[in-house]
Enzyme design. Structure first.
Site, PDB file in Angstrom:
ATOM      1  N   VAL A  82      30.158  38.359  41.200  1.00 34.51           N
ATOM      2  CA  VAL A  82      30.914  36.714  41.218  1.00 34.51           C
ATOM      3  C   VAL A  82      30.910  35.582  41.603  1.00 34.51           C
ATOM      4  O   VAL A  82      29.752  35.067  41.776  1.00 34.51           O
ATOM      5  CB  VAL A  82      32.053  36.817  42.445  1.00 34.51           C
ATOM      6  CG1 VAL A  82      33.409  35.835  42.583  1.00 34.51           C
ATOM      7  CG2 VAL A  82      32.843  38.489  42.627  1.00 34.51           C
ATOM      8  N   SER A  83      31.647  34.908  39.758  1.00 30.91           N
ATOM      9  CA  SER A  83      30.526  33.142  39.981  1.00 30.91           C
ATOM     10  C   SER A  83      31.320  32.737  39.439  1.00 30.91           C
ATOM     11  O   SER A  83      32.266  33.184  38.897  1.00 30.91           O
ATOM     12  CB  SER A  83      29.297  33.157  39.221  1.00 30.91           C
ATOM     13  OG  SER A  83      29.446  33.972  37.609  1.00 30.91           O
ATOM     14  N   VAL A  84      31.697  31.391  39.427  1.00 34.78           N
ATOM     15  CA  VAL A  84      32.278  30.095  38.842  1.00 34.78           C
ATOM     16  C   VAL A  84      31.533  29.234  38.328  1.00 34.78           C
ATOM     17  O   VAL A  84      30.513  28.596  39.254  1.00 34.78           O
ATOM     18  CB  VAL A  84      33.602  29.811  39.782  1.00 34.78           C
ATOM     19  CG1 VAL A  84      34.568  28.197  38.903  1.00 34.78           C
ATOM     20  CG2 VAL A  84      34.653  30.474  39.635  1.00 34.78           C
ATOM     21  N   LEU A  94      38.480  30.631  40.665  1.00 34.10           N
ATOM     22  CA  LEU A  94      37.875  32.931  41.697  1.00 34.10           C
ATOM     23  C   LEU A  94      39.618  33.383  41.913  1.00 34.10           C
ATOM     24  O   LEU A  94      39.644  33.584  42.284  1.00 34.10           O
ATOM     25  CB  LEU A  94      37.074  31.776  42.828  1.00 34.10           C
ATOM     26  CG  LEU A  94      36.657  32.741  43.927  1.00 34.10           C
ATOM     27  CD1 LEU A  94      35.924  34.023  43.413  1.00 34.10           C
ATOM     28  CD2 LEU A  94      36.146  31.798  44.811  1.00 34.10           C
ATOM     29  N   THR A  95      40.563  32.360  42.996  1.00 34.72           N
ATOM     30  CA  THR A  95      41.625  32.605  43.213  1.00 34.72           C
ATOM     31  C   THR A  95      42.060  33.833  41.788  1.00 34.72           C
ATOM     32  O   THR A  95      42.848  35.257  42.671  1.00 34.72           O
ATOM     33  CB  THR A  95      42.550  31.553  43.292  1.00 34.72           C
ATOM     34  OG1 THR A  95      41.705  30.720  44.705  1.00 34.72           O
ATOM     35  CG2 THR A  95      44.031  31.965  43.831  1.00 34.72           C
ATOM     36  N   TYR A 123      35.447  34.444  51.018  1.00 36.89           N
ATOM     37  CA  TYR A 123      36.343  35.319  50.972  1.00 36.89           C
ATOM     38  C   TYR A 123      37.435  35.484  52.160  1.00 36.89           C
ATOM     39  O   TYR A 123      38.254  36.578  52.104  1.00 36.89           O
ATOM     40  CB  TYR A 123      35.163  37.092  50.642  1.00 36.89           C
ATOM     41  CG  TYR A 123      34.822  36.788  49.784  1.00 36.89           C
ATOM     42  CD1 TYR A 123      35.110  36.671  48.097  1.00 36.89           C
ATOM     43  CD2 TYR A 123      33.419  35.876  49.098  1.00 36.89           C
ATOM     44  CE1 TYR A 123      34.465  36.396  47.407  1.00 36.89           C
ATOM     45  CE2 TYR A 123      32.537  35.992  48.281  1.00 36.89           C
ATOM     46  CZ  TYR A 123      32.957  36.306  46.795  1.00 36.89           C
ATOM     47  OH  TYR A 123      32.914  36.091  45.838  1.00 36.89           O
ATOM     48  N   PHE A 409      24.650  45.408  46.075  1.00 43.37           N
ATOM     49  CA  PHE A 409      25.298  45.713  45.373  1.00 43.37           C
ATOM     50  C   PHE A 409      25.552  44.457  44.111  1.00 43.37           C
ATOM     51  O   PHE A 409      26.470  44.862  43.309  1.00 43.37           O
ATOM     52  CB  PHE A 409      26.824  46.790  44.882  1.00 43.37           C
ATOM     53  CG  PHE A 409      27.443  47.083  46.233  1.00 43.37           C
ATOM     54  CD1 PHE A 409      28.410  45.465  46.076  1.00 43.37           C
ATOM     55  CD2 PHE A 409      27.522  47.057  46.686  1.00 43.37           C
ATOM     56  CE1 PHE A 409      29.139  45.417  46.391  1.00 43.37           C
ATOM     57  CE2 PHE A 409      28.486  46.890  48.172  1.00 43.37           C
ATOM     58  CZ  PHE A 409      29.556  45.708  48.045  1.00 43.37           C
TER      59      PHE A 409
END
Length: 409
Positions: A82-84, A94-95, A123, A409
């Site tokens: 996960v990245s922005v 992200l949302t 999160y 992971f």
């Protein structure tokens, strides 16, 4: 801003992964790591946000099964990568990715989602609670002795090349999974992760090494580790770095730990990720010289609340009505009657009066038994609405062993 959120297409992985690398500091992974993660990526479960030709957001999921109290393995989405992009912060990217992921996970019938977080405060607003911790330590092997149980000397130890004994190590690992909540069943391909050993990531240390514990020709344990030799005027001050250890009985376990503490020319054993109740803490002569500390690890979310609570068993009989708040996945919001014991459980919607009130985030934190509902209540995060309900539920949700995620992971 005009952006497009869509599933990753063939040929886009390098661009997509480069955005992830940039977001995590800009240091490219080595070719060995890239090849492994490319092979493990599930394209149909990987999404990206694109601004024209530029990838500005990434998120993926792996298909796992997670061990839960009672020994069952539950279908689980392992949220990852996960990245922005820093140029596109505070624009809802992200949302939007979290929304798409959880909707897809629900549609796929997985009651749980899990992740490891680069920053633990990200999160919680999406319903993830910290469900496991990991123990870290720096053991002074020049000052710490080990008391071992009877039978330790009957265990034979043998060095082997890690890649040559993957199957033996994986067989031990697989036998351990049902006995500890939070462990992942390793699907084909994932056996490569523990023995991944790119030279560029060794930081002056040795290649990965493996020692097997054997009894009557059977492998009953293993340890994967590296050594980093160092010298001072007074003599050798090397470090052993434990990567992973698994053992099927106390004697094999103690034999492996004794070996790690006794390696020549080494004065420190670095432990990076072990269960918080790891038994070596009861074998050492001086726990203060082990510099023990804990760190958050697995963040867990209940995607389908009823199915998730039915998938595990409970340490003591429980019959309680939970009033759950879940703003991000409103299908979980409302009152649920949980009835269960050590043989199974049922969880269904009810109009009965609520007896405990809490958020889905805090229910996720307590789900694997490593965080007590009593402690969450002491922090004001769980409210008792029927006298006695809190103690009953907190005891029932507990686990006899600490939950633990062995690898990321």
């Amino acid at each position: 801003m005009t952006t497009e959120l869509r599933v990753l297409r063939p040929g886009e992985w390098d661009h997509w992964f480069a955005q992830l690398e940039l977001a995590f500091g800009g240091v490219p992974e080595g070719p060995e790591e890239r090849e492994l993660w490319d092979s493990l990526t599930e394209y149909e479960r990987s999404i990206g946000v694109w601004d024209g030709d530029a990838c500005v957001g990434t998120a993926g999921a792996f298909t796992f099964r997670l061990s839960v109290p009672g020994g069952s393995s539950v279908p689980t989405a392992g949220v990852t990568m996960v990245s922005v992009a820093s140029t596109h912060r505070r624009r809802g990217i992200l949302t939007s990715m979290m929304r798409r992921q959880l909707d897809d996970i629900r549609a796929g019938g997985e009651p749980l989602a899990v992740l490891t977080a680069s920053e633990p405060d990200i999160y919680g607003r999406f319903g993830y609670g910290i469900a496991t911790q990991q123990l870290r330590a720096e053991i002074d092997t020049t000052r710490v002795r080990l008391s071992v149980p009877e039978g330790t000397d009957d265990v034979a130890l043998r060095l082997a090349r890690p890649v040559d004994v993957i199957e033996r190590c994986e067989a031990v690992y697989a036998r351990l999974v049902p006995g500890r909540p939070g462990m992942l069943e390793r699907r084909p391909g994932w056996e490569r992760l523990p023995v991944l050993d790119p030279p560029g990531a060794r930081d002056g240390g040795s290649p990965l090494q493996c020692v097997l514990a054997e009894r009557d020709g059977e492998t009953v344990g293993f340890a994967l580790y590296t050594t980093k030799p160092e010298w001072e005027v007074t003599g050798p001050r090397g470090t052993v770095v434990l990567q992973h250890l698994g053992a099927l009985d106390p004697a094999a376990y103690a034999a492996l730990w004794r070996y790690l503490l006794d390696i020549d020319l080494m004065s420190t054993l670095t432990v990076r990720n072990r269960p918080v109740d790891d038994a070596w803490q009861h074998l050492v002569s001086d726990i203060r010289r082990c510099q023990v500390r804990v760190h958050d690890s697995l963040h867990l979310r209940l995607v389908e609340l009823g199915a998730a609570l039915e998938a595990r068993t409970y340490r003591t009989p429980v019959d309680v009505v939970l009033d759950v708040e879940d703003a991000f996945c409103p299908w979980n919001t409302g009152r649920w009657r949980l009835t269960g014991d050590g043989k199974g459980a049922s969880c269904a919607r009810t109009d009965d009066p609520a007896e405990l009130a809490l958020s889905v985030r805090d229910l996720g934190a307590a789900y694997l038994g490593g965080v007590s509902l009593e402690s969450l209540a002491a922090a004001g995060r769980v409210r008792e609405l029927r006298e006695g309900a809190l103690a009953e539920a907190s005891t029932a949700f507990g686990s006899t062993v600490a939950p633990w995620l062995p690898h990321g992971f």
